[in-house]
Design a protein around this motif. Structure first.
Motif, PDB file in Angstrom:
ATOM      1  N   ALA A  30      62.406  97.237 -20.660  1.00 35.50           N
ATOM      2  CA  ALA A  30      62.272  97.983 -19.410  1.00 35.50           C
ATOM      3  C   ALA A  30      60.795  98.188 -19.109  1.00 35.50           C
ATOM      4  N   GLU A  31      60.393  97.830 -17.900  1.00 39.78           N
ATOM      5  CA  GLU A  31      59.020  98.038 -17.456  1.00 39.78           C
ATOM      6  C   GLU A  31      59.039  99.079 -16.346  1.00 39.78           C
ATOM      7  N   HIS A  32      58.304 100.154 -16.560  1.00 43.01           N
ATOM      8  CA  HIS A  32      58.244 101.220 -15.566  1.00 43.01           C
ATOM      9  C   HIS A  32      57.190 100.866 -14.521  1.00 43.01           C
ATOM     10  N   GLN A  67      63.819  94.332 -17.134  1.00 40.50           N
ATOM     11  CA  GLN A  67      64.280  95.126 -16.006  1.00 40.50           C
ATOM     12  C   GLN A  67      63.139  96.028 -15.559  1.00 40.50           C
ATOM     13  N   VAL A  69      62.025  99.504 -13.864  1.00 39.50           N
ATOM     14  CA  VAL A  69      62.507 100.864 -13.636  1.00 39.50           C
ATOM     15  C   VAL A  69      61.506 101.549 -12.709  1.00 39.50           C
ATOM     16  N   GLU A  71      59.441 104.319 -10.810  1.00 38.55           N
ATOM     17  CA  GLU A  71      59.024 105.713 -10.947  1.00 38.55           C
ATOM     18  C   GLU A  71      58.513 106.135  -9.583  1.00 38.55           C
ATOM     19  N   THR A 104      71.083 106.485  -7.839  1.00 37.49           N
ATOM     20  CA  THR A 104      71.004 105.634  -9.015  1.00 37.49           C
ATOM     21  C   THR A 104      71.273 106.443 -10.266  1.00 37.49           C
ATOM     22  N   PRO A 106      70.429 106.737 -14.215  1.00 38.99           N
ATOM     23  CA  PRO A 106      69.478 106.234 -15.201  1.00 38.99           C
ATOM     24  C   PRO A 106      70.204 105.447 -16.281  1.00 38.99           C
ATOM     25  N   GLU A 107      69.544 104.395 -16.769  1.00 42.65           N
ATOM     26  CA  GLU A 107      70.149 103.530 -17.784  1.00 42.65           C
ATOM     27  C   GLU A 107      69.270 103.470 -19.012  1.00 42.65           C
ATOM     28  N   LEU A 108      69.892 103.465 -20.166  1.00 43.81           N
ATOM     29  CA  LEU A 108      69.210 103.236 -21.438  1.00 43.81           C
ATOM     30  C   LEU A 108      69.950 102.098 -22.123  1.00 43.81           C
ATOM     31  N   GLN A 125      69.817 115.389 -13.733  1.00 41.34           N
ATOM     32  CA  GLN A 125      70.685 114.210 -13.864  1.00 41.34           C
ATOM     33  C   GLN A 125      71.955 114.632 -14.590  1.00 41.34           C
TER      34      GLN A 125
END
Length: 156
Positions: A30-32, A67, A69, A71, A104, A106-108, A125
């Protein structure tokens, strides 16, 4: 008896660690990214364009191993109608944004989700989507219950 118990614990830990290592090799990265303004969005698009010349990056992106993400910035974006110039003062009422897209979740997609991961979920959330094979530590489950976060398993 104690030796049998130790041997059993070692076997279980060895199996679990091997499973986690195998899952991490194929884990999603994951790239923020910050996309609060059109300038930031354009910078992000240009960075993806530059990185797309790397075959490994392009393949990982196509296969879903990378993916992005978003911010969102703390300040809301400013809206300037197309008919007005950027230098002219805004005279009308600001437009109202209406969306039919659901919020949306949030996904981990990590193999092992800890209490720190749950604590990092934004306040307010109520849902969190995790990978199909992700595992929660007991403290992570406790933190999710304490905060009223419902855990959903992804189909991925």
């Amino acid at each position: 008896m104690a030796n049998d118990l130790r041997r059993l614990i070692r076997e279980l830990l060895t199996e679990e660690i091997a499973t986690l290592r195998a899952a991490m090799r194929g884990a999603v990265q994951a790239e923020h990214i910050r996309v609060g303004t059109t300038v930031e969005l354009t910078q992000f698009a240009l960075s993806v364009l530059r990185r797309a010349s790397d075959p490994a990056f392009a393949a990982a992106l196509r296969e879903g191993r990378i993916q992005f993400v978003p911010e969102l910035s703390a300040t809301p974006p400013t809206f300037v109608p197309m008919a007005q110039s950027a230098n002219a003062p805004f005279t009308g009422a600001p437009p109202t944004l209406v969306t039919t897209v659901p919020a949306t979740v949030p996904e981990l997609m990590k193999p092992l989700i800890t209490e720190r991961d749950i604590a990092a979920v934004a306040e307010g959330q109520t849902r969190l989507r995790i990978g199909r094979r992700s595992r929660l530590t007991p403290l992570a489950g406790d933190e999710a219950r304490r905060r009223g976060i419902r855990i959903e398993r992804s189909a991925k």
